[in-house]
Write a protein that holds these residues in place. Structure first.
Motif, PDB file in Angstrom:
ATOM      1  N   GLY A 195     -18.640  28.465 -35.308  1.00  0.00           N
ATOM      2  CA  GLY A 195     -17.308  27.921 -35.543  1.00  0.00           C
ATOM      3  C   GLY A 195     -17.346  26.430 -35.824  1.00  0.00           C
ATOM      4  N   GLU A 196     -18.132  25.697 -35.059  1.00  0.00           N
ATOM      5  CA  GLU A 196     -18.247  24.255 -35.277  1.00  0.00           C
ATOM      6  C   GLU A 196     -18.877  23.960 -36.636  1.00  0.00           C
ATOM      7  N   PHE A 197     -19.858  24.771 -37.021  1.00  0.00           N
ATOM      8  CA  PHE A 197     -20.471  24.574 -38.339  1.00  0.00           C
ATOM      9  C   PHE A 197     -19.438  24.796 -39.441  1.00  0.00           C
ATOM     10  N   SER A 198     -18.624  25.831 -39.314  1.00  0.00           N
ATOM     11  CA  SER A 198     -17.631  26.134 -40.346  1.00  0.00           C
ATOM     12  C   SER A 198     -16.623  25.003 -40.503  1.00  0.00           C
ATOM     13  N   VAL A 199     -16.199  24.423 -39.385  1.00  0.00           N
ATOM     14  CA  VAL A 199     -15.266  23.293 -39.445  1.00  0.00           C
ATOM     15  C   VAL A 199     -15.927  22.103 -40.134  1.00  0.00           C
ATOM     16  N   ALA A 200     -17.163  21.792 -39.732  1.00  0.00           N
ATOM     17  CA  ALA A 200     -17.869  20.659 -40.333  1.00  0.00           C
ATOM     18  C   ALA A 200     -18.075  20.869 -41.830  1.00  0.00           C
ATOM     19  N   LEU A 201     -18.387  22.103 -42.216  1.00  0.00           N
ATOM     20  CA  LEU A 201     -18.606  22.420 -43.631  1.00  0.00           C
ATOM     21  C   LEU A 201     -17.349  22.154 -44.457  1.00  0.00           C
ATOM     22  N   ARG A 202     -16.241  22.717 -44.049  1.00  0.00           N
ATOM     23  CA  ARG A 202     -15.008  22.575 -44.814  1.00  0.00           C
ATOM     24  C   ARG A 202     -14.534  21.122 -44.805  1.00  0.00           C
ATOM     25  N   TRP A 203     -14.673  20.453 -43.684  1.00  0.00           N
ATOM     26  CA  TRP A 203     -14.272  19.051 -43.555  1.00  0.00           C
ATOM     27  C   TRP A 203     -15.092  18.184 -44.500  1.00  0.00           C
ATOM     28  N   ALA A 204     -16.422  18.352 -44.480  1.00  0.00           N
ATOM     29  CA  ALA A 204     -17.310  17.511 -45.278  1.00  0.00           C
ATOM     30  C   ALA A 204     -17.129  17.754 -46.771  1.00  0.00           C
ATOM     31  N   TRP A 205     -17.024  19.016 -47.166  1.00  0.00           N
ATOM     32  CA  TRP A 205     -16.857  19.315 -48.588  1.00  0.00           C
ATOM     33  C   TRP A 205     -15.524  18.781 -49.102  1.00  0.00           C
ATOM     34  N   ALA A 206     -14.483  18.866 -48.289  1.00  0.00           N
ATOM     35  CA  ALA A 206     -13.184  18.344 -48.725  1.00  0.00           C
ATOM     36  C   ALA A 206     -13.247  16.830 -48.929  1.00  0.00           C
ATOM     37  N   ALA A 207     -14.052  16.149 -48.118  1.00  0.00           N
ATOM     38  CA  ALA A 207     -14.203  14.707 -48.296  1.00  0.00           C
ATOM     39  C   ALA A 207     -14.812  14.371 -49.652  1.00  0.00           C
ATOM     40  N   LEU A 208     -15.518  15.326 -50.246  1.00  0.00           N
ATOM     41  CA  LEU A 208     -16.135  15.131 -51.557  1.00  0.00           C
ATOM     42  C   LEU A 208     -15.279  15.716 -52.686  1.00  0.00           C
ATOM     43  N   GLY A 209     -14.137  16.243 -52.324  1.00  0.00           N
ATOM     44  CA  GLY A 209     -13.288  16.846 -53.350  1.00  0.00           C
ATOM     45  C   GLY A 209     -13.729  18.241 -53.731  1.00  0.00           C
ATOM     46  N   ALA A 210     -14.424  18.913 -52.827  1.00  0.00           N
ATOM     47  CA  ALA A 210     -14.854  20.287 -53.079  1.00  0.00           C
ATOM     48  C   ALA A 210     -14.210  21.180 -52.034  1.00  0.00           C
ATOM     49  N   TYR A 211     -14.201  22.455 -52.270  1.00  0.00           N
ATOM     50  CA  TYR A 211     -13.683  23.366 -51.266  1.00  0.00           C
ATOM     51  C   TYR A 211     -14.597  24.582 -51.185  1.00  0.00           C
ATOM     52  N   TRP A 212     -14.674  25.138 -49.973  1.00  0.00           N
ATOM     53  CA  TRP A 212     -15.587  26.234 -49.668  1.00  0.00           C
ATOM     54  C   TRP A 212     -14.936  27.543 -50.080  1.00  0.00           C
ATOM     55  N   ASP A 213     -15.445  28.147 -51.129  1.00  0.00           N
ATOM     56  CA  ASP A 213     -14.870  29.386 -51.649  1.00  0.00           C
ATOM     57  C   ASP A 213     -16.002  30.264 -52.154  1.00  0.00           C
ATOM     58  N   VAL A 214     -16.634  30.986 -51.238  1.00  0.00           N
ATOM     59  CA  VAL A 214     -17.797  31.796 -51.578  1.00  0.00           C
ATOM     60  C   VAL A 214     -17.434  33.275 -51.503  1.00  0.00           C
ATOM     61  N   ASN A 215     -17.770  34.001 -52.535  1.00  0.00           N
ATOM     62  CA  ASN A 215     -17.509  35.442 -52.561  1.00  0.00           C
ATOM     63  C   ASN A 215     -18.418  36.147 -51.558  1.00  0.00           C
ATOM     64  N   LYS A 216     -17.812  36.832 -50.590  1.00  0.00           N
ATOM     65  CA  LYS A 216     -18.598  37.513 -49.558  1.00  0.00           C
ATOM     66  C   LYS A 216     -18.518  39.033 -49.684  1.00  0.00           C
ATOM     67  N   THR A 217     -18.051  39.525 -50.822  1.00  0.00           N
ATOM     68  CA  THR A 217     -18.026  40.972 -51.056  1.00  0.00           C
ATOM     69  C   THR A 217     -19.426  41.433 -51.440  1.00  0.00           C
ATOM     70  N   TYR A 218     -19.994  42.297 -50.630  1.00  0.00           N
ATOM     71  CA  TYR A 218     -21.371  42.725 -50.880  1.00  0.00           C
ATOM     72  C   TYR A 218     -21.401  43.929 -51.812  1.00  0.00           C
TER      73      TYR A 218
END
Length: 370
Positions: A195-218
């Motif tokens: 959970g902490e990793f997920s928050v850090a990921l979305r927070w950090a990418w947003a600071a760069l103007g990116a957003y976390w949007d990965v297709n997880k349909t297998y």
């Protein structure tokens, strides 16, 4: 993701006052080339050598003849036609309740409940109501907006739980320092739960103007990935030594040398030019077994998660390697100059090296597997 070049930072200031119990915002009124009236904050491009706060205070006084207490309320990134990107700092300036009715020639006070959103740039109606509604000292909203041919095509705001203060201070400092050093190619190591990793990921990418949007349909693999001599060699070794099924085993329990579960079930064994890997889903990972994380920026291909002793590494793929015909160096690496990339790593999947797992003392729990 296509990125434009960075422009000098921008700042937009919105004077705010309380008048007769109503909260009001002062907006600048401008005419477009087509003669349309639009409303916005005050400001523009921050001058070199001037801080955002210095620039905002100066523009407030020059354009509105006002002084106020500055508060950062939002950091957004606006990309235009894949050519340019600009970090925009949104500040509110709390000014006296008796501030002039016409502090600037082309300006107008509005109650916050009756703002002219229909006469604003398309990004403002997304983020301005939010930062006006939530009056919190620690709120710094973050978002990303993309325009193509003057039309807003992407609008993304981080949810409230990711405002400043969502990360432990030590982690936030490490992330900010890493971004400042390497931009979208940053990487930073820290410990914590998934959970902490997920928050850090979305927070950090947003600071760069990116957003976390990965297709997880297998999508189930229908044919073997062992199609060259090096891959067939790896397949023979894996099946002879460990009797593992190439096309997955939902009951296989991967146990570390201390008897603790690491992964429960796998979707497939991926044979590539960098060796064989278990291909697993996020839900199949026992995250307590991977407490150390290497978070990477959107310019990279994957994140990494490590066992407590640092000996085992789980790869989290967010870009393919389709642009890399040959693998990095390694004990099982083979340069086959594959036009489609050296391995069929899928975004949204996790990859765990088979040989390293067993050599570390790992095992498949008896009664599961092949």
């Amino acid at each position: 993701q296509r990125w434009g070049r960075w422009e000098q930072a921008h700042a937009r200031v919105f004077p705010v006052r309380m008048r007769e119990g109503r909260r009001q915002v002062l907006l600048a009124r401008r005419l477009t080339e087509s003669g349309k009236t639009i409303y916005d904050g005050f400001g523009g491009t921050v001058e070199p050598g001037e801080s955002v706060d210095e620039y905002a205070s100066r523009k407030l006084e020059e354009e509105c003849r006002l002084r106020g207490v500055m508060r950062h309320r939002a950091h957004i990134v606006v990309q235009s036609d894949y050519q340019t990107r600009a970090r925009q700092h949104i500040l509110f300036a709390q000014v006296p309740s008796d501030a002039a009715e016409k502090p600037a020639a082309d300006s107008e006070w509005f109650d916050i409940m009756s703002l002219p959103y229909q006469c604003m740039s398309a990004d403002l109606p997304v983020w301005l109501p939010y930062v006006l509604e939530v009056d919190s000292e620690d709120l710094v909203a973050r978002g990303y907006f993309e325009f193509l041919n003057s039309r807003l095509v992407t609008a993304f705001m981080l949810p409230p739980e990711l405002r400043r203060g969502a990360l432990p201070p030590a982690v936030e400092r490490k992330v900010c320092d890493a971004i400042a050093d390497k931009g979208s190619s940053f990487d930073v190591v820290f410990e914590g739960g998934r959970g902490e990793f997920s928050v850090a990921l979305r927070w950090a990418w947003a600071a760069l103007g990116a957003y976390w949007d990965v297709n997880k349909t297998y999508v189930v693999r229908e044919k073997s990935t062992a199609d060259t001599s090096n891959r067939l060699r790896d397949k023979r070794r894996v099946e002879k030594k460990w009797r593992l099924r190439e096309f997955g085993d939902p009951s296989a329990k991967l146990i570390d040398r201390n008897g603790s579960p690491m992964i429960i079930g796998y979707q497939a064994i991926l044979y590539g030019d960098h060796g064989p890997y278990f291909e697993v889903l996020e839900s199949q990972v026992c995250w307590e077994a991977f407490p150390v994380h290497l978070l990477k920026g959107p310019g990279r291909t994957h994140h990494e998660h490590y066992s407590a002793d640092g000996n085992l590494k789980l790869y989290e793929q967010f870009h393919t390697v389709a642009d890399q015909p040959n693998p990095p160096s390694g004990r099982f690496s083979a340069a086959n100059q594959r036009r489609e990339g050296y391995a069929d790593y899928r975004t949204g999947c996790f990859y765990f090296p088979i040989d390293e797992f067993f050599e570390s003392g790992g095992r498949i729990q008896p009664g599961s597997g092949a």
